[in-house]
Design a protein around this motif. Structure first.
Motif, PDB file in Angstrom:
ATOM      1  N   PHE A  88       0.857  -1.187   0.000  1.00 36.48           N
ATOM      2  CA  PHE A  88       0.000   0.000   0.000  1.00 36.48           C
ATOM      3  C   PHE A  88       0.894   1.237   0.000  1.00 36.48           C
ATOM      4  CE2 PHE A  88      -2.841   2.806   2.800  1.00 36.48           C
ATOM      5  CZ  PHE A  88      -3.588   3.260   1.720  1.00 36.48           C
ATOM      6  N   HIS A  89       0.614   2.157  -0.914  1.00 35.17           N
ATOM      7  CA  HIS A  89       1.463   3.345  -1.079  1.00 35.17           C
ATOM      8  C   HIS A  89       0.571   4.585  -1.139  1.00 35.17           C
ATOM      9  CE1 HIS A  89       5.106   5.451  -2.059  1.00 35.17           C
ATOM     10  NE2 HIS A  89       4.602   5.912  -3.198  1.00 35.17           N
ATOM     11  N   PRO A  90       0.041   4.994   0.008  1.00 39.12           N
ATOM     12  CA  PRO A  90      -0.964   6.063   0.009  1.00 39.12           C
ATOM     13  C   PRO A  90      -0.378   7.425  -0.328  1.00 39.12           C
ATOM     14  CG  PRO A  90      -0.330   5.529   2.253  1.00 39.12           C
ATOM     15  CD  PRO A  90       0.347   4.519   1.370  1.00 39.12           C
ATOM     16  N   PRO A  91      -1.184   8.303  -0.885  1.00 37.17           N
ATOM     17  CA  PRO A  91      -0.755   9.687  -1.113  1.00 37.17           C
ATOM     18  C   PRO A  91      -0.692  10.440   0.209  1.00 37.17           C
ATOM     19  CG  PRO A  91      -3.069   9.454  -1.650  1.00 37.17           C
ATOM     20  CD  PRO A  91      -2.561   8.074  -1.321  1.00 37.17           C
ATOM     21  N   SER A  92      -0.243  11.672   0.161  1.00 34.35           N
ATOM     22  CA  SER A  92      -0.109  12.469   1.383  1.00 34.35           C
ATOM     23  C   SER A  92      -1.448  12.704   2.071  1.00 34.35           C
ATOM     24  CB  SER A  92       0.547  13.817   1.060  1.00 34.35           C
ATOM     25  OG  SER A  92      -0.218  14.541   0.100  1.00 34.35           O
ATOM     26  N   ALA A  93      -2.549  12.592   1.340  1.00 31.36           N
ATOM     27  CA  ALA A  93      -3.882  12.771   1.932  1.00 31.36           C
ATOM     28  C   ALA A  93      -4.231  11.633   2.883  1.00 31.36           C
ATOM     29  CB  ALA A  93      -4.935  12.859   0.833  1.00 31.36           C
ATOM     30  N   GLY A  94      -3.491  10.524   2.812  1.00 30.00           N
ATOM     31  CA  GLY A  94      -3.746   9.380   3.676  1.00 30.00           C
ATOM     32  C   GLY A  94      -4.317   8.188   2.944  1.00 30.00           C
ATOM     33  N   SER A  95      -5.089   8.449   1.903  1.00 25.36           N
ATOM     34  CA  SER A  95      -5.677   7.407   1.074  1.00 25.36           C
ATOM     35  C   SER A  95      -6.121   8.042  -0.236  1.00 25.36           C
ATOM     36  CB  SER A  95      -6.872   6.755   1.767  1.00 25.36           C
ATOM     37  OG  SER A  95      -7.942   7.697   1.900  1.00 25.36           O
ATOM     38  N   THR A  96      -6.309   7.212  -1.245  1.00 27.20           N
ATOM     39  CA  THR A  96      -6.804   7.754  -2.516  1.00 27.20           C
ATOM     40  C   THR A  96      -8.224   8.290  -2.351  1.00 27.20           C
ATOM     41  OG1 THR A  96      -5.420   6.187  -3.740  1.00 27.20           O
ATOM     42  CG2 THR A  96      -7.222   7.233  -4.939  1.00 27.20           C
ATOM     43  N   THR A  97      -9.014   7.646  -1.520  1.00 29.08           N
ATOM     44  CA  THR A  97     -10.379   8.118  -1.275  1.00 29.08           C
ATOM     45  C   THR A  97     -10.371   9.523  -0.696  1.00 29.08           C
ATOM     46  OG1 THR A  97     -11.089   5.833  -0.882  1.00 29.08           O
ATOM     47  CG2 THR A  97     -12.566   7.582  -0.151  1.00 29.08           C
ATOM     48  N   GLU A  98      -9.498   9.764   0.271  1.00 29.33           N
ATOM     49  CA  GLU A  98      -9.416  11.101   0.857  1.00 29.33           C
ATOM     50  C   GLU A  98      -8.852  12.114  -0.139  1.00 29.33           C
ATOM     51  OE1 GLU A  98      -8.502  10.600   5.502  1.00 29.33           O
ATOM     52  OE2 GLU A  98      -7.398   9.183   4.230  1.00 29.33           O
ATOM     53  N   LEU A  99      -7.958  11.666  -1.009  1.00 34.63           N
ATOM     54  CA  LEU A  99      -7.449  12.547  -2.065  1.00 34.63           C
ATOM     55  C   LEU A  99      -8.580  12.960  -3.000  1.00 34.63           C
ATOM     56  CD1 LEU A  99      -5.103  13.869  -3.624  1.00 34.63           C
ATOM     57  CD2 LEU A  99      -4.836  11.703  -4.858  1.00 34.63           C
ATOM     58  N   VAL A 100      -9.431  12.009  -3.363  1.00 33.44           N
ATOM     59  CA  VAL A 100     -10.581  12.329  -4.214  1.00 33.44           C
ATOM     60  C   VAL A 100     -11.480  13.354  -3.529  1.00 33.44           C
ATOM     61  CG1 VAL A 100     -12.711  11.380  -5.194  1.00 33.44           C
ATOM     62  CG2 VAL A 100     -10.546  10.150  -5.466  1.00 33.44           C
ATOM     63  N   ALA A 101     -11.698  13.194  -2.233  1.00 27.20           N
ATOM     64  CA  ALA A 101     -12.531  14.144  -1.489  1.00 27.20           C
ATOM     65  C   ALA A 101     -11.915  15.538  -1.502  1.00 27.20           C
ATOM     66  CB  ALA A 101     -12.722  13.662  -0.058  1.00 27.20           C
ATOM     67  N   GLN A 102     -10.589  15.604  -1.435  1.00 33.90           N
ATOM     68  CA  GLN A 102      -9.919  16.904  -1.481  1.00 33.90           C
ATOM     69  C   GLN A 102     -10.036  17.548  -2.854  1.00 33.90           C
ATOM     70  OE1 GLN A 102      -5.842  16.525  -0.226  1.00 33.90           O
ATOM     71  NE2 GLN A 102      -6.370  16.013   1.893  1.00 33.90           N
ATOM     72  N   ARG A 103      -9.990  16.737  -3.897  1.00 31.56           N
ATOM     73  CA  ARG A 103      -9.992  17.275  -5.258  1.00 31.56           C
ATOM     74  C   ARG A 103     -11.395  17.537  -5.795  1.00 31.56           C
ATOM     75  NH1 ARG A 103      -5.057  16.357  -7.935  1.00 31.56           N
ATOM     76  NH2 ARG A 103      -5.973  17.659  -9.580  1.00 31.56           N
ATOM     77  N   ALA A 104     -12.394  16.901  -5.223  1.00 34.25           N
ATOM     78  CA  ALA A 104     -13.756  17.079  -5.711  1.00 34.25           C
ATOM     79  C   ALA A 104     -14.271  18.482  -5.390  1.00 34.25           C
ATOM     80  CB  ALA A 104     -14.675  16.042  -5.088  1.00 34.25           C
ATOM     81  N   PRO A 105     -15.166  19.032  -6.196  1.00 35.55           N
ATOM     82  CA  PRO A 105     -15.752  20.338  -5.897  1.00 35.55           C
ATOM     83  C   PRO A 105     -16.466  20.327  -4.552  1.00 35.55           C
ATOM     84  CG  PRO A 105     -16.213  19.710  -8.164  1.00 35.55           C
ATOM     85  CD  PRO A 105     -15.617  18.509  -7.501  1.00 35.55           C
ATOM     86  N   ASP A 106     -16.539  21.472  -3.917  1.00 33.17           N
ATOM     87  CA  ASP A 106     -17.213  21.585  -2.620  1.00 33.17           C
ATOM     88  C   ASP A 106     -18.655  21.101  -2.724  1.00 33.17           C
ATOM     89  OD1 ASP A 106     -14.927  22.674  -1.551  1.00 33.17           O
ATOM     90  OD2 ASP A 106     -15.625  24.749  -1.667  1.00 33.17           O
TER      91      ASP A 106
END
Length: 222
Positions: free
Chosen positions: A115-133
């Motif tokens: 497992f090699h997660p991004p700095s957000a902690g997980s890809t799911t959390e990265l998607v949440a950060q990148r998604a529109p408000d």
């Protein structure tokens, strides 16, 4: 309900398109950056579904168009493409579209798949950060073997944890998933739990490598 599969011409997109197409009455929209690729994939999916006696509604368009029409949009793309894909469809996303991600960041070393997660902690959390408000983000389908999903001759019997901060969105994805024969969706808490779930995918692949196994998945029993 309309289910859009962004990047739906790939492995996990094919599996979900065929299972949703065969087992549910929902409209399946297959997206791609190339509309011709989307149409070609749909032709193949329709042929497979017809051979299995399913009268499904499957259509193919560019990612932006299927997102604009969707109630649920699944990011069926590799983890390194989630950011670009979200950016390309951002204008079509709003609070009424549930954005689902099954992507897991991994890398292989001498010991197996890690497992090699991004700095957000997980890809799911990265998607949440990148998604529109305001867009509800849900993590699901991380641990499902794509090849077996796409083989409608094969029975499946898997659990898939579902995470998300928006409880209504989570319940929608759980209910939708449970319509697929052989799948059981389990609520797994907020997005902060995504890393633990995503790491199971790397472990499952490693177990497959060491045990000369195929299509390993997860099933929790009481």
């Amino acid at each position: 309900m309309r289910i859009a599969l962004l990047g739906g011409t790939g492995d996990i997109g094919e599996g979900l398109a065929l299972r949703f197409g065969r087992d549910t009455d929902h409209e399946v929209l297959v997206g791609s950056r190339d509309p011709e690729s989307a149409r070609d994939a749909v032709a193949g999916y329709e042929e497979t579904l017809e051979a299995h006696g399913a009268e499904a509604t499957v259509k193919g368009f560019v990612n932006e168009m299927v997102t604009d029409r969707a109630d649920v949009a699944v990011l069926a793309v590799p983890p390194y493409h989630v950011g670009d894909t979200i950016e390309s469809v951002a204008d079509a996303l709003d609070e009424n579209t549930i954005l689902v991600t099954p992507a897991v960041a991994m890398k292989r070393d001498d010991g197996g798949m890690q497992f090699h997660p991004p700095s957000a902690g997980s890809t799911t959390e990265l998607v949440a950060q990148r998604a529109p408000d305001g867009v509800p983000v849900v993590g699901a389908y991380h641990n499902l073997p794509a090849a077996r999903l796409a083989d409608l001759e094969a029975d499946i019997d898997y659990d898939t944890p579902v995470v998300g901060t928006d409880r209504d969105a989570v319940r929608t994805v759980v209910d939708l998933t449970n319509e697929i024969e052989g799948l059981r969706a389990l609520e797994a808490g907020p997005l902060s739990n995504a890393a633990a779930i995503e790491s199971l995918t790397a472990l499952t692949i490693t177990l497959t490598m060491y045990n000369d196994a195929r299509d390993l998945g997860v099933k929790w029993q009481e």
